[in-house]
Design an enzyme around this catalytic site. Sequence first.
Site, PDB file in Angstrom:
ATOM      1  N   ARG A  11     -11.736   2.148  -2.893  1.00  0.00           N
ATOM      2  CA  ARG A  11     -11.963   1.645  -1.548  1.00  0.00           C
ATOM      3  C   ARG A  11     -11.740   0.141  -1.518  1.00  0.00           C
ATOM      4  O   ARG A  11     -11.485  -0.478  -2.534  1.00  0.00           O
ATOM      5  CB  ARG A  11     -13.378   2.002  -1.079  1.00  0.00           C
TER       6      ARG A  11
ATOM      7  N   ARG B 132      -7.904  13.227   2.899  1.00  0.00           N
ATOM      8  CA  ARG B 132      -6.600  13.773   3.312  1.00  0.00           C
ATOM      9  C   ARG B 132      -5.572  13.531   2.220  1.00  0.00           C
ATOM     10  O   ARG B 132      -4.824  14.448   1.835  1.00  0.00           O
ATOM     11  CB  ARG B 132      -6.143  13.106   4.617  1.00  0.00           C
ATOM     12  N   ARG B 133      -5.523  12.310   1.697  1.00  0.00           N
ATOM     13  CA  ARG B 133      -4.560  12.013   0.637  1.00  0.00           C
ATOM     14  C   ARG B 133      -4.905  12.760  -0.639  1.00  0.00           C
ATOM     15  O   ARG B 133      -4.013  13.261  -1.331  1.00  0.00           O
ATOM     16  CB  ARG B 133      -4.512  10.493   0.390  1.00  0.00           C
TER      17      ARG B 133
ATOM     18  N   ARG C 165      -7.275  -3.360  -2.986  1.00  0.00           N
ATOM     19  CA  ARG C 165      -6.699  -2.174  -3.637  1.00  0.00           C
ATOM     20  C   ARG C 165      -5.479  -2.540  -4.475  1.00  0.00           C
ATOM     21  O   ARG C 165      -5.281  -1.993  -5.570  1.00  0.00           O
ATOM     22  CB  ARG C 165      -6.332  -1.130  -2.579  1.00  0.00           C
TER      23      ARG C 165
ATOM     24  N   LYS D  40      -6.275   5.440  13.352  1.00  0.00           N
ATOM     25  CA  LYS D  40      -6.581   6.464  12.345  1.00  0.00           C
ATOM     26  C   LYS D  40      -8.021   6.372  11.843  1.00  0.00           C
ATOM     27  O   LYS D  40      -8.536   7.331  11.272  1.00  0.00           O
ATOM     28  CB  LYS D  40      -5.611   6.362  11.162  1.00  0.00           C
ATOM     29  N   ASP D  41      -8.673   5.239  12.056  1.00  0.00           N
ATOM     30  CA  ASP D  41     -10.054   5.062  11.601  1.00  0.00           C
ATOM     31  C   ASP D  41     -11.083   5.454  12.652  1.00  0.00           C
ATOM     32  O   ASP D  41     -12.288   5.383  12.388  1.00  0.00           O
ATOM     33  CB  ASP D  41     -10.296   3.594  11.206  1.00  0.00           C
TER      34      ASP D  41
ATOM     35  N   CYS E 183     -14.217  12.064   8.302  1.00  0.00           N
ATOM     36  CA  CYS E 183     -13.849  11.750   6.924  1.00  0.00           C
ATOM     37  C   CYS E 183     -14.197  12.890   5.962  1.00  0.00           C
ATOM     38  O   CYS E 183     -13.948  12.794   4.770  1.00  0.00           O
ATOM     39  CB  CYS E 183     -14.533  10.453   6.480  1.00  0.00           C
TER      40      CYS E 183
END
Length: 312
Positions: A151, A133-134, A157, A85-86, A244
């Site tokens: 981040r 996206r979130r 986190r 996903k990155d 991104c």
Amino acid sequence: MQRASLKIGTRGSALALAQAQSVRTALLHSHGLPPQNVEIIPISTQGDRLADRPLDLIGGKGLFTQEIEAALAAGRIDIAVHSAKDMPAVLPQGLHLSVFLPREDPRDAFIGRWVTKLADLPAAAKIGTSSIRRRAQLGRLRPDLQIVLLRGNVQTRLEKLIKEGIDGIFLAYAGLKRLGLSAKATEILPLDRFVPAPGQGVIAVESRKNDKRVDALLAPLNDRKTCIETACERSFMAALDGSCRTPLGAYAQLNGEKLHIHGIILAPNGAIFHEIRTSGALEEAIFLGEQAAAELKARAGAGFFADWKKAE
């Protein structure tokens, strides 16, 4: 094969190292190699060093891969291990994503500080995330929430959730599971309501094209189902210029000989969105993703992305 030696490049976070270790273990078991023959090389990336700014403003996903890919292209490492996903839609010349390990759970996890479910948060509650996206999908579901930049690696986190007065955060459930932290999730968001990032839950191996020695070592690790699904999702992302700076989600699922994809594009605040569910033959995975993206582009209109980018 017994004498094969391999250097694996990866980011230095606990999750990245755990993923690299999964690849190392699979290689050792597949070929009966002695442990000293497969080495993990942690590499510091600009994305990890610049942890106080939004990714979409400082260069996007490539900030987590540039140094690793430079080492791969130069031959200082033999393969690179990433969260799929990155990975940007376009890779450096001469490199490719050659292997995908079996997919872990692709869903997003909500970790609430005071409540267990997203729906139970009071109006104006603070949600920490760095993912556009979130942010966009949260805006679609709960436009009353405050989104704050968050981040850092998984552990950072989780610590900030307590220390910085945030009411909840989002993380990929796959990452929590790989770190033995799945119990931290207070709610797992359903795939049809909160569409994951393309490749979420997938460990990808990047290598040099036409490297026959490495290809032979990697071949047993590739999971066919995951490879087909990820190819479809990444073609969807590529067709929409995914980065991104683009709020989108995609999830493909192979059932028998049929491949299904659910894709979504959103304005940054989630107020406007377009989604599609379609299916096709597994042999047409890339075309299916491109076709789904083209349909969403047609529905959204030529100005959809341009309009919100101008407003930033």
